[in-house]
Scaffold this motif. Structure first.
Motif, short mmCIF file in Angstrom:
data_model
loop_
_atom_site.label_atom_id
_atom_site.label_comp_id
_atom_site.label_asym_id
_atom_site.label_seq_id
_atom_site.Cartn_x
_atom_site.Cartn_y
_atom_site.Cartn_z
N SER A 52 5.16 -14.66 2.72
CA SER A 52 4.80 -13.83 3.89
C SER A 52 4.11 -12.55 3.45
CB SER A 52 6.04 -13.50 4.72
OG SER A 52 6.65 -14.68 5.17
N LEU A 291 11.81 -10.23 5.75
CA LEU A 291 12.11 -10.92 6.99
C LEU A 291 11.91 -12.40 6.74
CD1 LEU A 291 12.71 -10.65 10.06
CD2 LEU A 291 10.26 -10.58 10.42
N THR A 293 11.24 -16.19 6.97
CA THR A 293 10.46 -17.04 7.87
C THR A 293 11.21 -18.34 8.11
OG1 THR A 293 8.53 -16.19 6.73
CG2 THR A 293 8.16 -18.05 8.22
N ASP A 316 2.31 -20.38 6.71
CA ASP A 316 3.38 -19.74 5.92
C ASP A 316 4.64 -20.57 6.14
OD1 ASP A 316 5.28 -18.11 4.82
OD2 ASP A 316 4.85 -16.35 6.06
MG LIG Z 1 8.41 -15.66 4.67
#
Ligand SMILES: [Mg+2]
Ligand SMILES: Nc1nc2c(ncn2[C@@H]2O[C@H](COP(=O)(O)OP(=O)(O)OP(=O)(O)O)[C@@H](O)[C@H]2O)c(=O)[nH]1
Length: 504
Positions: A52, A291, A293, A316
């Motif tokens: 990310s 964060l 994913t 992603d």
């Molecule tokens: Mg990620």
């Protein structure tokens, strides 16, 4: 009543989710009608490898305005990262120094069960790995037991107790902030973390120019907890900083008894700036945010190359759920969230990819695989017996050996070189965790080359086509260096794509 409001939220989530999918579909259709070529790039690698972050670097380079627009929506996530770090600090202090916060428990037993070590290396044939030490309370410290003897550290207790009381209300709002962030689109929140899927930004930024009025309405309601957390952070910033700087905490970090997330120290060092009432996350903050994913998120960029415009679609793929089989084709087509049970499979089946292969969206043009080579002293959260480098190699091996992905150009990013340098400088020995490293020097050049050689060797052994492998050492938080690599990788992918369709 609780379940009614929950099902209402779920219905909202589904509606918003479908609306976003529809939005993306229409955007893509428009591009197709304009005759734009699609280049699909999949970002793969274990959890926390930096996928990310790479996507954000792409966004910064090719679509800086959109990153600017999203800045405010990162604010609650930065807060969330800080609350999580504070919670971990308090948990460890409570464990190591129970006298500072509470009377000794009657049983005297520590509040966790250590994981039994295993000697099994799941990769088996590339490195020999040393099993992790099981976590035990500090044997040498008299504070881990219930000694009544005063010790030098007991002078810390009143201050630790005071700081703990100040910080505790913030930590208590972690769950509420997670729920606020998770409202609508994201799947779950709480102590384990907040997960995200595409479109989440709209939920936490009332002013973002996302063209769905329903989302705007939802997001406008969802800032109450964020604002309370912001105020509480502002009021307690000095105590947070004192706690972070406290010799008890610093020593737990130094001795690895307290393993915070990698970005935690950055945010805690910056607590005064982040606690300003008009705080908006900087580019550095956005890159540092952690964060997780969940499933697959799609990001689209228009990129000019050789006088032609291409539409790059970056997928992603969340590392916690190793989506490489059936769910992948579905996810690529519909951006679905993938349940955790859908773990990595060893081989992709023909029919799994048939859908992708024959669909207009097609197979990925390229795969960018990220391996965090700083992780040699770390183990998987979900399987604390597996070394993280071992896991990366296994995953890489699975991907390069898959005959259904052989047409994709292959880029390997050996990431987190900055952290690797730091760990080696701090004297953390590779051979302690990877016994096959032997007596080689514990220097950056030797270690990085050792890992690079093993990834290349894995590809040589497992890739049926022995296609070109573009390898880069990366430090994804370094904007200038990463952007140069992005340009380089972009050109390599385009060259490979053009040659695969016979145009180069
Ligand atoms: Mg990620
Ligand atoms: N020091 C350092 N930190 C990095 C680097 N690359 C990423 N990070 C940090 O590592 C953390 C994890 O990065 P992410 O990009 O969220 O990892 P991911 O691969 O998307 O993880 P999942 O979504 O769980 O699959 C973030 O806090 C990043 O800021 C790097 O090269 N150096």
């Amino acid at each position: 009543m609780g379940s009614k409001s929950k099902s209402h939220t779920n219905a909202d989530a589904a509606r918003i989710s479908n609306a976003i999918d529809e939005e993306l579909k229409q955007e893509r259709e428009l591009r197709r009608r304009r005759g734009q070529k699609e280049i699909k790039v999949m970002l793969l690698g274990q959890a926390e490898s930096g996928k990310s972050t790479l996507q954000k670097q792409f966004q910064l380079y090719y679509s800086a305005q959109s990153l600017d627009r999203e800045r405010p929506s990162w604010r609650p996530i930065v807060y969330f990262n800080i609350l999580k770090a504070l919670r971990m600090i308090l948990d460890e202090l409570d464990f190591q120094y129970p006298q500072a916060v509470q009377p000794p428990s009657p049983t005297g037993s520590p509040p966790y069960s250590p994981i039994p070590p295993s000697t099994a290396s799941s990769a088996g044939n590339v490195f020999s790995f040393t099993p992790p030490p099981s976590k035990l309370p500090s044997q040498s410290s008299s504070f881990s037991g219930h000694s009544s003897m005063p010790t030098p550290e007991s002078s810390w207790f009143p201050e630790l107790a005071y700081l703990r009381n100040k910080v505790l209300p913030l930590v208590a709002s972690e769950e509420a902030l997670a729920s606020e962030l998770s409202g609508g689109i994201t799947v779950t929140g709480g102590r384990k973390g907040v997960y995200v899927r595409s479109g989440w930004q709209a939920l936490v930024t009332p002013n973002r120019a996302w063209p769905l009025t329903e989302i705007l309405a939802t997001s406008a309601r969802q800032t109450a907890v964020t604002n309370i957390v912001a105020k509480t952070l502002g009021a307690n910033q000095n105590e947070i900083f004192r706690l972070w700087q406290h010799p008890a905490v610093q020593s737990l970090v130094r001795t690895n008894k307290l393993r915070l997330e990698e970005s935690a120290s950055f945010f805690l060092d910056e607590i005064h700036r982040i606690s300003e009432p008009d705080y908006t996350p900087s580019t550095d903050d956005v890159l540092h945010v952690r964060l997780q994913t969940l499933g697959v998120t799609e990001h689209s960029f228009d990129i000019m190359m050789g006088g032609r415009q291409f539409n790059w679609l970056l997928y992603d793929v969340g590392g916690a759920v190793r989506v490489l089989s059936k769910p992948l084709s579905r996810a690529l087509a519909h951006h679905q969230n993938i349940p955790r049970e859908d773990r990595q499979v060893d081989t992709l089946r023909d029919d799994d990819f048939h859908t992708v292969n024959t669909s207009p969206s097609g197979m990925p043009t390229a795969i960018i695989f990220l391996a965090p080579i700083s992780a040699y002293d770390q183990y998987l959260e979900e399987d604390p017996r597996t070394n993280r480098i071992d896991d990366s190699l296994q995953l890489f091996s699975t991907i390069v050996s898959n005959k259904l992905m052989v047409k994709a150009a292959l880029v390997l990013m050996l990431n987190k070189t900055d952290l690797l340098r730091q760990k080696l400088a701090a004297g953390i020995k590779v051979r302690k965790y990877i016994s096959s490293y032997g007596d080689r020097p514990n220097t950056y050049d030797e270690v990085s080359e050792y890992f690079r050689a093993h990834f290349i060797q894995t590809q040589k052994r497992k890739d049926p086509t022995r296609r070109s492998l573009y390898v880069h050492f990366t430090s994804m938080l370094d904007v200038k260096a990463t952007q140069a690599i992005i340009v380089n990788v972009g050109e390599a992918i385009m060259r490979s794509h053009l040659s695969s369709i016979g145009l180069a």
